[in-house]
Write an enzyme that holds these catalytic residues in place. Structure first.
Site, mmCIF file in Angstrom:
data_model
loop_
_atom_site.group_PDB
_atom_site.id
_atom_site.type_symbol
_atom_site.label_atom_id
_atom_site.label_comp_id
_atom_site.label_asym_id
_atom_site.label_seq_id
_atom_site.Cartn_x
_atom_site.Cartn_y
_atom_site.Cartn_z
ATOM 1 N N THR A 74 39.696 -13.473 60.709
ATOM 2 C CA THR A 74 38.385 -13.475 61.352
ATOM 3 C C THR A 74 38.241 -14.787 62.119
ATOM 4 O O THR A 74 38.634 -15.838 61.629
ATOM 5 C CB THR A 74 37.234 -13.357 60.329
ATOM 6 O OG1 THR A 74 37.280 -14.460 59.436
ATOM 7 C CG2 THR A 74 37.324 -12.051 59.552
ATOM 8 N N CYS A 75 37.710 -14.704 63.315
ATOM 9 C CA CYS A 75 37.450 -15.914 64.102
ATOM 10 C C CYS A 75 36.449 -16.759 63.336
ATOM 11 O O CYS A 75 35.335 -16.311 63.049
ATOM 12 C CB CYS A 75 36.911 -15.544 65.474
ATOM 13 S SG CYS A 75 36.402 -16.981 66.437
ATOM 14 N N VAL A 76 36.819 -17.963 62.993
ATOM 15 C CA VAL A 76 35.977 -18.793 62.134
ATOM 16 C C VAL A 76 34.626 -19.097 62.771
ATOM 17 O O VAL A 76 33.591 -19.026 62.104
ATOM 18 C CB VAL A 76 36.718 -20.075 61.694
ATOM 19 C CG1 VAL A 76 37.022 -20.998 62.854
ATOM 20 C CG2 VAL A 76 35.944 -20.804 60.614
ATOM 21 N N ALA A 119 32.538 -15.924 62.831
ATOM 22 C CA ALA A 119 32.199 -15.548 61.454
ATOM 23 C C ALA A 119 31.072 -16.414 60.904
ATOM 24 O O ALA A 119 30.122 -15.898 60.305
ATOM 25 C CB ALA A 119 33.437 -15.646 60.564
#
Length: 131
Positions: free
Chosen positions: A80-82, A85
């Site tokens: 997941t794209c931090v 997210a």
């Protein structure tokens, strides 16, 4: 036919958008055809696919669990794209610690990564397909 390596990019919300389910079906199909799915990068609202607090109705397909099972069975990275997210409340234990949050909710088998991971996939995989 030579098998190809793939990364999928999923932008749609786990429920309320068809793109994650379509991406999952595509993933299963390409694996069944002998290709290798290296990673799935969840971006924008797609990061909700990595939320451990999603509870679908009994008669609905559990997409989060399906991603987890597929990844474990075929050694696929679920990222997941931090930044996306964190904006949407999907937080790993590391991020919870860093931001002094009391809880985390990133589903098991998912990891948080930066856009550099997606850029690397674009350079190293044979195909990157966005949903």
């Amino acid at each position: 036919m030579n098998p190809l390596t793939y990364t999928l990019v999923v932008n749609g919300s786990v429920y309320g958008d068809q793109s994650p389910r379509t991406a999952y079906q595509f993933a299963v199909s390409l694996i069944n055809q002998g290709h290798q799915l290296v990673s799935v990068f969840f971006y924008q609202n797609g990061v909700t696919n990595g939320c451990s607090l999603t509870v679908p109705a009994n008669d609905e397909f559990d997409l989060v669990k399906a991603w987890q099972v597929l990844a474990q069975k075929h050694n696929i990275r679920l990222e997941t794209c931090v930044a996306a997210a964190l904006r949407r409340g999907v937080v790993s234990q590391d991020e919870a610690n860093q931001h002094n949050l009391m809880q985390n909710n990133l589903a098991q088998g998912f990891e948080q990564a930066g856009l550099g991971s997606l850029a690397e996939a674009m350079l190293t995989q044979d195909r990157v397909v966005q949903f």
